[in-house]
Scaffold this motif. Structure first.
Motif, PDB file in Angstrom:
ATOM      1  N   ARG A  15      29.741   2.298  46.559  1.00  0.00           N
ATOM      2  CA  ARG A  15      30.584   3.077  47.474  1.00  0.00           C
ATOM      3  C   ARG A  15      29.838   4.358  47.909  1.00  0.00           C
ATOM      4  N   HIS A  16      29.269   5.062  46.949  1.00  0.00           N
ATOM      5  CA  HIS A  16      28.541   6.293  47.294  1.00  0.00           C
ATOM      6  C   HIS A  16      27.282   5.979  48.100  1.00  0.00           C
ATOM      7  N   LEU A  17      26.639   4.892  47.766  1.00  0.00           N
ATOM      8  CA  LEU A  17      25.403   4.539  48.463  1.00  0.00           C
ATOM      9  C   LEU A  17      25.672   4.260  49.942  1.00  0.00           C
ATOM     10  N   GLN A  18      26.799   3.588  50.214  1.00  0.00           N
ATOM     11  CA  GLN A  18      27.170   3.303  51.605  1.00  0.00           C
ATOM     12  C   GLN A  18      27.235   4.594  52.414  1.00  0.00           C
ATOM     13  N   GLU A  19      27.863   5.607  51.819  1.00  0.00           N
ATOM     14  CA  GLU A  19      27.986   6.900  52.517  1.00  0.00           C
ATOM     15  C   GLU A  19      26.617   7.536  52.739  1.00  0.00           C
ATOM     16  N   LEU A  20      25.778   7.492  51.709  1.00  0.00           N
ATOM     17  CA  LEU A  20      24.489   8.175  51.786  1.00  0.00           C
ATOM     18  C   LEU A  20      23.523   7.463  52.727  1.00  0.00           C
ATOM     19  N   LEU A  21      23.655   6.138  52.826  1.00  0.00           N
ATOM     20  CA  LEU A  21      22.747   5.395  53.697  1.00  0.00           C
ATOM     21  C   LEU A  21      22.942   5.756  55.162  1.00  0.00           C
ATOM     22  N   ALA A  22      24.063   6.351  55.472  1.00  0.00           N
ATOM     23  CA  ALA A  22      24.319   6.758  56.856  1.00  0.00           C
ATOM     24  C   ALA A  22      23.630   8.078  57.206  1.00  0.00           C
ATOM     25  N   MET A  23      23.027   8.720  56.202  1.00  0.00           N
ATOM     26  CA  MET A  23      22.430  10.044  56.446  1.00  0.00           C
ATOM     27  C   MET A  23      20.921   9.949  56.674  1.00  0.00           C
ATOM     28  N   SER A  24      20.396  10.922  57.446  1.00  0.00           N
ATOM     29  CA  SER A  24      18.949  10.970  57.707  1.00  0.00           C
ATOM     30  C   SER A  24      18.241  11.563  56.480  1.00  0.00           C
ATOM     31  N   PRO A  25      16.918  11.371  56.379  1.00  0.00           N
ATOM     32  CA  PRO A  25      16.176  11.971  55.245  1.00  0.00           C
ATOM     33  C   PRO A  25      16.410  13.481  55.124  1.00  0.00           C
ATOM     34  N   GLU A  26      16.429  14.179  56.265  1.00  0.00           N
ATOM     35  CA  GLU A  26      16.624  15.631  56.230  1.00  0.00           C
ATOM     36  C   GLU A  26      18.025  15.965  55.712  1.00  0.00           C
ATOM     37  N   GLU A  27      19.004  15.200  56.183  1.00  0.00           N
ATOM     38  CA  GLU A  27      20.382  15.438  55.737  1.00  0.00           C
ATOM     39  C   GLU A  27      20.530  15.176  54.242  1.00  0.00           C
ATOM     40  N   LEU A  62      12.299  18.110  38.462  1.00  0.00           N
ATOM     41  CA  LEU A  62      13.403  18.855  39.065  1.00  0.00           C
ATOM     42  C   LEU A  62      13.032  19.292  40.481  1.00  0.00           C
ATOM     43  N   ARG A  63      11.800  19.771  40.606  1.00  0.00           N
ATOM     44  CA  ARG A  63      11.366  20.268  41.908  1.00  0.00           C
ATOM     45  C   ARG A  63      11.197  19.127  42.903  1.00  0.00           C
ATOM     46  N   GLU A  64      10.561  18.043  42.484  1.00  0.00           N
ATOM     47  CA  GLU A  64      10.275  16.967  43.435  1.00  0.00           C
ATOM     48  C   GLU A  64      11.543  16.214  43.829  1.00  0.00           C
ATOM     49  N   MET A  65      12.439  16.003  42.869  1.00  0.00           N
ATOM     50  CA  MET A  65      13.668  15.273  43.192  1.00  0.00           C
ATOM     51  C   MET A  65      14.491  16.002  44.248  1.00  0.00           C
ATOM     52  N   ALA A  66      14.334  17.326  44.284  1.00  0.00           N
ATOM     53  CA  ALA A  66      15.137  18.128  45.212  1.00  0.00           C
ATOM     54  C   ALA A  66      14.840  17.792  46.669  1.00  0.00           C
ATOM     55  N   ILE A  67      13.619  17.341  46.965  1.00  0.00           N
ATOM     56  CA  ILE A  67      13.269  17.222  48.386  1.00  0.00           C
ATOM     57  C   ILE A  67      12.992  15.790  48.864  1.00  0.00           C
ATOM     58  N   PHE A  68      13.264  14.805  48.040  1.00  0.00           N
ATOM     59  CA  PHE A  68      13.079  13.425  48.512  1.00  0.00           C
ATOM     60  C   PHE A  68      14.045  13.113  49.655  1.00  0.00           C
ATOM     61  N   GLY A  69      13.568  12.278  50.574  1.00  0.00           N
ATOM     62  CA  GLY A  69      14.386  11.953  51.745  1.00  0.00           C
ATOM     63  C   GLY A  69      15.162  10.649  51.611  1.00  0.00           C
ATOM     64  N   VAL A  70      15.360  10.182  50.391  1.00  0.00           N
ATOM     65  CA  VAL A  70      16.140   8.958  50.187  1.00  0.00           C
ATOM     66  C   VAL A  70      17.386   9.289  49.349  1.00  0.00           C
ATOM     67  N   PRO A  71      18.415   8.440  49.421  1.00  0.00           N
ATOM     68  CA  PRO A  71      19.599   8.711  48.593  1.00  0.00           C
ATOM     69  C   PRO A  71      19.250   8.660  47.111  1.00  0.00           C
ATOM     70  N   ILE A  72      19.785   9.599  46.343  1.00  0.00           N
ATOM     71  CA  ILE A  72      19.620   9.559  44.888  1.00  0.00           C
ATOM     72  C   ILE A  72      21.017   9.596  44.252  1.00  0.00           C
ATOM     73  N   LEU A 111       7.662   6.434  40.067  1.00  0.00           N
ATOM     74  CA  LEU A 111       8.530   5.421  40.673  1.00  0.00           C
ATOM     75  C   LEU A 111       9.407   6.020  41.773  1.00  0.00           C
ATOM     76  N   MET A 112       9.798   7.259  41.577  1.00  0.00           N
ATOM     77  CA  MET A 112      10.627   7.907  42.611  1.00  0.00           C
ATOM     78  C   MET A 112       9.802   8.214  43.866  1.00  0.00           C
ATOM     79  N   GLN A 113       8.556   8.635  43.657  1.00  0.00           N
ATOM     80  CA  GLN A 113       7.684   8.895  44.808  1.00  0.00           C
ATOM     81  C   GLN A 113       7.439   7.612  45.593  1.00  0.00           C
ATOM     82  N   GLN A 114       7.309   6.530  44.842  1.00  0.00           N
ATOM     83  CA  GLN A 114       7.133   5.216  45.463  1.00  0.00           C
ATOM     84  C   GLN A 114       8.392   4.850  46.275  1.00  0.00           C
ATOM     85  N   ALA A 115       9.534   5.096  45.700  1.00  0.00           N
ATOM     86  CA  ALA A 115      10.796   4.811  46.392  1.00  0.00           C
ATOM     87  C   ALA A 115      10.894   5.633  47.681  1.00  0.00           C
ATOM     88  N   ASN A 116      10.490   6.904  47.561  1.00  0.00           N
ATOM     89  CA  ASN A 116      10.548   7.793  48.717  1.00  0.00           C
ATOM     90  C   ASN A 116       9.618   7.301  49.824  1.00  0.00           C
TER      91      ASN A 116
END
Lengths: 339, 288
Positions: free
Chosen positions: A288-300, A181-191, A142-147
């Motif tokens: 509140r946290h999501l608002q902040e994270l949505l402003a960031m790029s996948p790399e960020e 643990l490994r895959e969650m580390a590099i997803f480009g969406v807010p978690i 489901l997380m890969q799908q989200a990504n």
């Protein structure tokens, strides 16, 4: 009172007395209003006293409260249009983890959580919220799908730990957790992760690698359950309360260690006293946290998450020993305590 | 039946309680598996593998390094890093001192750069004789730094795991080392880095559920115990006795978790082969 915890007993006894007095006054037509007001005041102050200064062990009991809201309870209140999705596409659908699509204030997200049962039958079907590898693999799918579809990921953590059984071992419990643990580390969406009850060990962390990690006020999070620690350290699982104190498992401790970003307050007496209110405050914090994270790029986002975990640890470096004075203790320079 | 005649004697053999006393300290060794007594020197010559039953004795970090690296030479990283007692956990500080004294190590892992049959590698070797190889902040940090160094130097990474799991006395900080090391591996491996994980006896809990299981290749020594939850906990959960081979390297290979079980005598050769397979030869690329 249903679901009364040991330490809440004096409070409930006082409540009973007040009720009795009220009933007695009504039956006999005697006015006890002064007396009742006095007792109510005492009740309030006793209540404040009791819940304002909860010990780690008391919080642990609240975190495990039978009536504590589960992931599905909170999902129902916090999100709209929840579509539950099933299965890991490899072996089975593990009911100890639930997940799917939902909207948070109109924004499509993927939400995943550990799911305890509401009663014995439900608990057996859900392995008491302790996932098998297929549960972790469902979460990963489901997380890969989200990504892929650029949806934020919200996880709700509430488990005693990964299921300790032979079938889980045969299907690669370690590998399933490690891979998450490994895959969650590099997803480009807010978690964003929230510990809503008990965060037990690797089974909790397998949903816990987020940009932000929040905890409900009475939730606990530790490397091993206090019961497990007590039986290993002192050969006595009944010393769990003692272990809970030593292991620094409360939200307050974890905020101090820099492991979590925010403590979400609970209604007085615990989340189960007012589930709607609890869901509302958790939703507000996540939003509140999501608002902040949505402003960031996948790399960020990936970098932000990496750095959050990269700096965790407490260690120091000894100075090189002096050749002439080998007996002298080397000086210690504290190098990093959480960064 | 007739063939019963050839079966074992009907009486049991009671192991002598005095055998332990008869062995002079350090001179002889008794195999915990088959009970064979052998000279320590002979055992060491045999890479600490029982000559009689093939049981692999545990190696500490420096014995392993001697065995695997060319001339046993290591450019060590972070040699002086030590644990703190961030939780002021009862008894932890004293236990750390005792572990240092007993093992001669400062914590549970040795990291650095060395060579295997001429191939330069970054290596991390855990040592079970320090705090049961448990992972606290120091183990997590040294392994993470080793991964980062392998990435910077563009070298293959080798980790020899042996651990009882996360170090309880650092509670949440030790749990987070699982995420930290796995995140570092995510970067290294997605950048094309080669990571060979060698699981040795035992690799359990938070170590198997993080970096140890994430190798591009997962190798294990024969009969090494590898798993997440311990046997006793599982037996209590399912209320059944588990088979003897449960969670052995062979069991894990049978269940698809490990690529290969490799005898200690063939380990260096196997690592050499794998490293060689990942070496791009200029002449081959250019068709020369």
């Amino acid at each position: 009172m249903a679901g009364e915890l040991q330490f809440e007993k004096p409070l409930n006894e006082l409540r009973q007395k007040i009720d009795e007095l009220k009933r007695f006054g009504q039956e006999r037509g005697i006015d006890f209003s002064d007396e009742i007001a006095r007792l109510e005041q005492r009740y309030k102050s006793l209540e404040d006293e009791l819940y304002d200064e909860l010990t780690p062990a008391q919080k642990m009991h609240l975190a495990r409260h039978q009536q504590r809201p589960t992931s599905l309870d909170l999902i129902q209140h916090m999100f709209t249009d929840f579509i539950e999705l099933h299965g890991d596409r490899l072996f089975a659908d593990d009911l100890a983890i639930v997940g799917g699509l939902a909207k948070l204030n109109g924004v499509p997200v993927t939400v995943i959580g550990h799911q305890r049962g509401k009663d014995t039958k439900d608990n057996i079907a859900r392995f008491f919220g302790s996932p098998h590898p297929e549960g972790f693999r469902k979460a990963l799918r489901l997380m890969q799908q989200a990504n892929k579809f650029n949806r934020p990921i919200i996880t709700l953590i509430d488990t005693k730990g990964a299921y300790p059984g032979n079938t889980a071992e045969e299907r690669g419990q370690s590998e399933a957790i490690a891979r998450n643990l490994r895959e969650m580390a590099i997803f480009g969406v807010p978690i964003i992760c929230a510990v809503i009850g008990e965060g037990g060990s690797g089974g909790a962390l397998a949903l816990g690698v987020g940009n932000r990690v929040l905890m409900l006020e009475n939730a606990i999070y530790s490397v091993i359950s206090p019961n497990g620690a007590a039986s290993i350290l002192w050969k006595d699982a009944s010393k769990a309360d003692q272990a809970a104190e030593a292991m620094k498992i409360t939200a307050k401790d974890l905020l101090e260690f820099g492991i979590i970003e925010e403590i979400v307050p609970e209604p007085q007496g615990g989340a189960h006293r007012d589930v709607a209110q609890q869901a509302e405050s958790l939703k507000a914090a996540i939003w509140r946290h999501l608002q902040e994270l949505l402003a960031m790029s996948p790399e960020e986002l990936a970098l932000d998450r990496y750095e959050k975990f990269r700096k965790i640890g407490a260690f120091s470096t000894l100075e090189e020993p002096q050749e002439e004075t080998p007996g002298e203790a080397a000086l210690e320079t504290p190098q990093s305590i959480n960064g | 039946m007739f063939k019963d005649l050839f079966h074992k004697k009907k009486y049991a053999t009671i192991p002598s309680k005095n055998t332990k006393r008869e062995i002079p300290e350090g001179l002889m060794n008794k195999c915990p598996k088959c009970g064979t007594i052998q000279y320590s020197k002979e055992l060491e010559k045999n890479l600490k593998v029982c000559a009689s039953c093939g049981h692999h004795f545990r190696l500490n970090a420096w014995e392993r390094i001697q065995l695997i690296l060319d001339e046993g030479k290591l450019e060590e990283f972070d040699a002086r890093m030590v644990s703190e007692d961030p939780l002021e956990f009862p008894g932890y500080a004293a236990k750390l001192e005792q572990q240092k004294k007993n093992s001669g190590l400062l914590d549970g892992v040795v990291t650095g750069q060395g060579a295997i049959s001429g191939f330069p590698v970054v290596i991390a070797v855990m040592s079970f004789d320090f705090f049961s190889g448990s992972m606290g902040s120091v183990v997590g940090e040294k392994i993470t730094r080793a991964i980062e160094t392998a990435m910077e130097r563009e070298l293959p990474l080798l980790i020899f795991s042996t651990s009882g799991g996360a170090r309880m006395q650092e509670s949440i900080l030790s749990l987070m080392q699982m995420a930290k090391t796995s995140a570092a591996l995510a970067r290294f491996q997605s950048a094309g880095g080669l990571y060979i994980s060698v699981l040795t006896d035992p690799t359990m809990g938070g170590v198997s559920a993080s970096f140890a299981m994430l190798g591009d290749y997962n190798l294990a020594e024969p009969a090494a115990l590898v798993g997440f939850a311990g046997r006793i906990v599982i037996e209590q959960t399912i209320r059944q006795k588990l088979p003897d081979n449960f969670q052995t390297a062979e069991f894990n290979m049978q269940h698809g978790q490990i690529d290969k079980v490799v005898h200690r005598k063939e380990l260096k050769q196997m690592l050499t082969k794998l490293l060689d397979m990942h070496t791009v030869r200029e002449d081959a690329v250019h068709g020369g």
